[in-house]
Scaffold this active site. Structure first.
Site, PDB file in Angstrom:
ATOM      1  CD  GLU A 143      -2.485  -1.153   2.870  1.00 20.21           C
ATOM      2  OE1 GLU A 143      -2.112  -0.230   3.422  1.00 20.21           O
ATOM      3  OE2 GLU A 143      -3.128  -2.037   3.222  1.00 20.21           O
ATOM      4  CE  LYS A 145       5.492   5.186   7.344  1.00 24.95           C
ATOM      5  NZ  LYS A 145       5.335   6.493   7.426  1.00 24.95           N
ATOM      6  CG  ASP A 147       3.536  12.840   4.640  1.00 20.29           C
ATOM      7  OD1 ASP A 147       3.539  12.028   6.595  1.00 20.29           O
ATOM      8  OD2 ASP A 147       4.993  13.700   4.612  1.00 20.29           O
ATOM      9  CE1 TYR A 265      -3.813   2.053   8.607  1.00 16.70           C
ATOM     10  CE2 TYR A 265      -3.632   3.571   7.170  1.00 16.70           C
ATOM     11  CZ  TYR A 265      -3.438   3.345   8.095  1.00 16.70           C
ATOM     12  OH  TYR A 265      -2.743   4.150   9.346  1.00 16.70           O
ATOM     13  CE  LYS A 353       9.565   7.242   5.962  1.00 14.45           C
ATOM     14  NZ  LYS A 353       9.591   7.903   7.626  1.00 14.45           N
ATOM     15  CB  CYS A 448      14.306  46.251  13.861  1.00 19.75           C
ATOM     16  SG  CYS A 448      13.083  45.835  12.759  1.00 19.75           S
ATOM     17  CB  CYS A 451      11.200  49.392  13.846  1.00 16.56           C
ATOM     18  SG  CYS A 451      11.791  48.383  15.157  1.00 16.56           S
ATOM     19  CB  CYS A 466      12.548  43.976  16.370  1.00 17.89           C
ATOM     20  SG  CYS A 466      12.129  45.625  16.477  1.00 17.89           S
ATOM     21  CB  CYS A 471       8.517  47.344  15.625  1.00 21.64           C
ATOM     22  SG  CYS A 471       9.338  46.941  13.528  1.00 21.64           S
TER      23      CYS A 471
HETATM   24  S1  IVH Z   1      -0.269   0.888   8.583  1.00 21.68           S
HETATM   25  C1  IVH Z   1       0.711  -1.838  12.729  1.00 21.68           C
HETATM   26  N1  IVH Z   1      -0.894   1.394   6.353  1.00 21.68           N
HETATM   27  O1  IVH Z   1       2.312   5.224   8.700  1.00 21.68           O
HETATM   28  C2  IVH Z   1       0.211  -1.713  11.569  1.00 21.68           C
HETATM   29  N2  IVH Z   1      -0.226   2.811   8.010  1.00 21.68           N
HETATM   30  O2  IVH Z   1       5.123   4.808   9.966  1.00 21.68           O
HETATM   31  C3  IVH Z   1       0.407   1.023  11.469  1.00 21.68           C
HETATM   32  N3  IVH Z   1       0.276   5.440   7.769  1.00 21.68           N
HETATM   33  O3  IVH Z   1       1.032   5.619  12.387  1.00 21.68           O
HETATM   34  C4  IVH Z   1      -0.236   0.686  10.232  1.00 21.68           C
HETATM   35  N4  IVH Z   1      -0.352   5.037   5.279  1.00 21.68           N
HETATM   36  O4  IVH Z   1       0.079   6.651  10.382  1.00 21.68           O
HETATM   37  C5  IVH Z   1      -0.380   1.416   7.792  1.00 21.68           C
HETATM   38  N5  IVH Z   1      -1.055   2.323   4.357  1.00 21.68           N
HETATM   39  C6  IVH Z   1      -0.878   2.178   5.348  1.00 21.68           C
HETATM   40  C7  IVH Z   1       0.128   3.735   6.592  1.00 21.68           C
HETATM   41  C8  IVH Z   1      -0.335   3.822   7.757  1.00 21.68           C
HETATM   42  C9  IVH Z   1      -0.128   6.098   5.830  1.00 21.68           C
HETATM   43  C10 IVH Z   1       0.810   5.710   8.957  1.00 21.68           C
HETATM   44  C11 IVH Z   1      -0.037   5.365  10.056  1.00 21.68           C
HETATM   45  C12 IVH Z   1       1.233   4.836  10.976  1.00 21.68           C
HETATM   46  C13 IVH Z   1       2.630   4.992  10.616  1.00 21.68           C
HETATM   47  C14 IVH Z   1       4.327   3.927  10.333  1.00 21.68           C
END
Ligand code: IVH
Length: 710
Positions: A143, A145, A147, A265, A353, A448, A451, A466, A471
């Site tokens: 999946e 990840k 953010d 998820y 990552k 500054c 001012c 400052c 100001c």
């Molecule tokens: S699974 C125990 N699936 O990444 C399983 N997490 O670094 C943990 N995150 O705290 C979660 N996309 O906030 C999972 N497809 C995804 C994710 C995901 C983002 C985040 C989540 C987690 C953090 C862990």
């Protein structure tokens, strides 16, 4: 008569939605009761919300959607007794709140171990296989990840065999999260209820828990930051921070405007994974109406995982939301159980990552900006460069120390990184044949830039400030902060207006805003009768803003929205706060010595005391409901079930929490009491079978009124 009119209205809807006159002759064979009519309108709206927010494939225009929504709103206003909590009109029902209640998770929300390269990923695959019988096949689900921030949604039995959203909890410390239900309800991709049919199709029970990620789409993030900058506020660093800040905002109205999204998820029941596979879970979530990220794939080998990652990384710039890697999970729930957890993370999942995106460009100049608190920040002006799909022309240099650490000069080539962050960072100076060094030393100003007064650096601090309270740069920033959305919400008091008011000399401080006259506004450029009146109305309206907003608006150093909330709830009035010693301030949860000192210093300053007095005379709100914390329920865990005669679930929970107790979602042997109301369900059965004492509302109130230690 009403019934006839409604039937006609319904006919019209069909015509306008399908753009086809044929529908006009469709006879309405069923006579619906008003209740049924409302229910149908809601179902139709839900259907279109799902198409729009989850499937991204709307079938009707926004105007058509709005028209139906307005019609439903009007009917519900005329018949408030028929409003249901899961009606699409009820997403933004909550009032501003003073704080969030903490609630335990059904099972800890863990984080993930990271892998940064192929080798680490293959090593993880080896560990997974070694942890399972050699004869077993392993499948993985890949999946994106996302953010954002993780969220737990609890659904419980609703009417007619459906499920409705009972609670939304942030991750918090992983064990205890914050109840942000009112805000979560405003996220359009979160179903407020799941119908009995959908539950059946997805194979779900009426009570279940969904976990997922809340994200702020990039477009919404950019818009938010434009607004913040226009209002003179520091832009949020990245969409994740903005999403986290938004979900913890105390005004659901503001949350609703921000357009957060949730991708589901996980699916749990009583803290346990519900279905035998993760891929099946994602399908079931989709069937039940949740938004599931489309870029997910089940694979059989680590090579396929690596191929998925290679395809995912270039998607980064076209998704519309931030991702920072790929999450890989073992598909079979039974295998996940066998692999188990290490400390804080599951062995059956890992996060790959992506590397931060970087580019090389030239440092053209350094600008020095004076902020609201007088802090002077050096900002790098760069030759614009494209990094990961975004043009970068500015980067923060933080402070004088950072300039020294980098040893950077004007004319240097620098390597610039953009993580999920909106403000890119200069990582280092690049020096080679193609990139010769610059020659102009960066000189941090002694006075500054706005001012001219001498800059000051306090002992032990890195920032130059400052300290001239008058100001113009500071004053401007102060006013913009006070008026900003999320602070005092004074619409129409942006950059241009504040500059004009300052130049004209009409405003020399916050309190002057409340003495503005219409003639003065009319004398300004591009201000007509209508906009002058609108601004005056807005300013007048702001007098009703709760104490939290005023405290936040005063611009006390280190006092952001959260601290303002804590202070308002703890002291209950500005007088009590102003009278507090640094020691008393430190007694407030989350307030440390640095913050306490800043608050004490702020109120010790006669100019600031005078400001408070003037604002008081103008009629601003200087009191709040005080939360008294006794500790009579310290160490006790409660589970609430059913409908209590007087207290809403939320209020009951708040009462328990503020008395030091905890509220949990599921009954176990460790539960101290189950508080049961009418139509209590399986939780009550479980309490009885485990021998957990059961209280009714009166019993709970009695317990709450018991003196500490009794
Ligand atoms: S699974 C125990 N699936 O990444 C399983 N997490 O670094 C943990 N995150 O705290 C979660 N996309 O906030 C999972 N497809 C995804 C994710 C995901 C983002 C985040 C989540 C987690 C953090 C862990």
């Amino acid at each position: 008569m009403r019934c006839l009119l409604l039937l006609f209205a319904k006919g019209q809807d069909l015509v306008s939605w399908f753009g086809c006159d044929l529908f006009i002759i469709l006879p309405m064979t069923r006579k619906l009761t008003l209740e049924q009519e409302l229910q149908e309108m809601r179902d139709t709206l839900r259907h279109h919300e799902h198409l729009y927010y989850v499937e991204d494939s709307p079938e009707i225009t926004d105007a058509q959607y709005d028209a139906l929504m307005n019609k439903l709103k009007k009917l519900e206003e005329a018949h408030p007794e028929l409003v249901t909590p899961d009606s699409p009109t009820q997403r933004v029902g909550g009032k501003p709140r003073e704080g969030f209640v903490k609630t335990a998770h059904s099972r800890p929300m863990l984080s993930l171990d990271n892998a940064y390269n192929e080798e680490e990923l293959r090593a993880w695959d080896q560990r997974v296989r070694a942890g399972l019988p050699a004869s077993e096949k392993v499948r993985y689900v890949c999946e994106l990840k996302l953010d954002g921030l993780s969220m737990a949604l609890h659904y419980g039995p609703g009417a007619h065999g459906s499920s409705h959203l009972e609670r939304g909890l942030t991750r918090g410390d992983g064990t205890i999260g914050e109840d942000v239900t009112t805000n979560v309800r405003t996220i359009r991709s979160v179903p407020l209820s799941v119908s009995a049919t959908k539950l059946k199709d997805a194979g779900l029970p009426q009570s279940f828990e969904v976990r997922g990620e809340v994200v702020l789409p990039q477009a919404a993030f950019l818009k938010l930051n434009e607004e913040r900058e226009a209002a003179g506020m520091t832009p949020a660093a990245n969409p994740r921070n903005a999403a986290a800040g938004t979900i913890r905002t105390l005004e659901p109205n503001i949350v609703a405007q921000r357009r957060l999204d949730l991708y589901a998820y996980f699916l749990l029941q009583g803290g346990e994974t519900l279905l035998p596979t993760h891929s099946g879970t994602l399908d079931a979530l989709k069937t039940a109406g949740f938004r599931v990220n489309q870029h997910a794939k089940a694979v059989a080998t680590i090579d396929e995982v690596i191929a998925f990652i290679a395809k995912a990384e270039p998607l980064r710039d076209s998704l519309g939301y931030e991702i920072d890697g790929v999450v890989i999970k073992v598909d079979a729930t039974a295998q996940q159980r066998r692999l188990g957890f290490t400390g804080k993370a599951p062995r059956w999942a890992i996060a790959y990552k992506f590397a931060a995106r970087a580019g090389i460009t030239k440092l053209e100049d350094v600008l020095f900006q004076v902020g609201r608190t007088g802090k002077v920040t050096p900002v790098a002006a760069l030759t614009p460069v494209l990094i990961g799909g975004t043009t970068v022309a500015r980067a923060t240099l933080h402070n004088a120390d950072e300039i020294g650490r980098l040893g950077v000069r004007i004319g240097d080539f620098v390597s610039v990184e953009r993580g999920g962050d909106v403000i890119p960072k200069i990582v280092e100076v690049v020096e080679d044949k193609a990139h010769p060094r610059g020659t102009v030393e960066i000189v941090f100003p002694e006075s500054c830039p706005e001012c001219g007064s001498e800059l000051v650096k306090a002992e032990g601090e890195v920032d130059w400030r400052c300290v001239n309270a008058e100001c113009p740069a500071r004053l401007r920033e102060e006013l913009l902060h006070f008026a900003a959305r999320g602070v005092m919400n004074i619409e129409g008091l942006g950059d241009a207006m504040v500059s004009q008011l300052l130049t004209a000399g009409y405003v020399k401080g916050i309190a002057d805003l409340y003495e503005l006259k219409k003639e003065q506004l009319l004398a300004l450029e591009r201000v007509g009768e209508k906009s002058a009146q609108a601004l005056l109305d807005e300013i007048e309206r702001s007098k009703g803003a709760p104490l939290v907003r005023v405290l936040f608006g005063l611009g006390i150093r280190f006092v952001g929205e959260r601290t303002a909330q804590l202070l308002a709830a703890h002291f209950g009035s500005i007088d009590a706060l102003m009278a507090a010693t640094a020691e008393e301030l430190e007694a407030v949860n989350e307030v440390g010595p640095r913050v306490a000192q800043a608050i004490a210093e702020f109120f010790a300053e006669p100019r600031n005391r005078a400001l408070v007095e003037r604002l008081r005379k103008e009629g601003l709100t200087f009191t709040a409901e005080k939360r008294v914390t006794t500790s009579t329920l310290e160490g006790l865990t409660f589970v609430l079930t059913g409908t209590l005669p007087n207290l809403t679930r939320e209020v009951a929970k708040e009462k328990i929490e503020s008395a030091g107790g905890r509220v949990s979602g599921s009954v176990s042997k460790k539960t101290s009491y189950v508080v049961a109301g009418e139509e209590a369900g399986s939780k009550l059965d479980k309490a009885t079978s485990l021998g957990v004492p059961v209280l009714d509302e009166a019993g709970l109130l009695e317990l709450l009124e018991r003196p500490a230690g009794a």
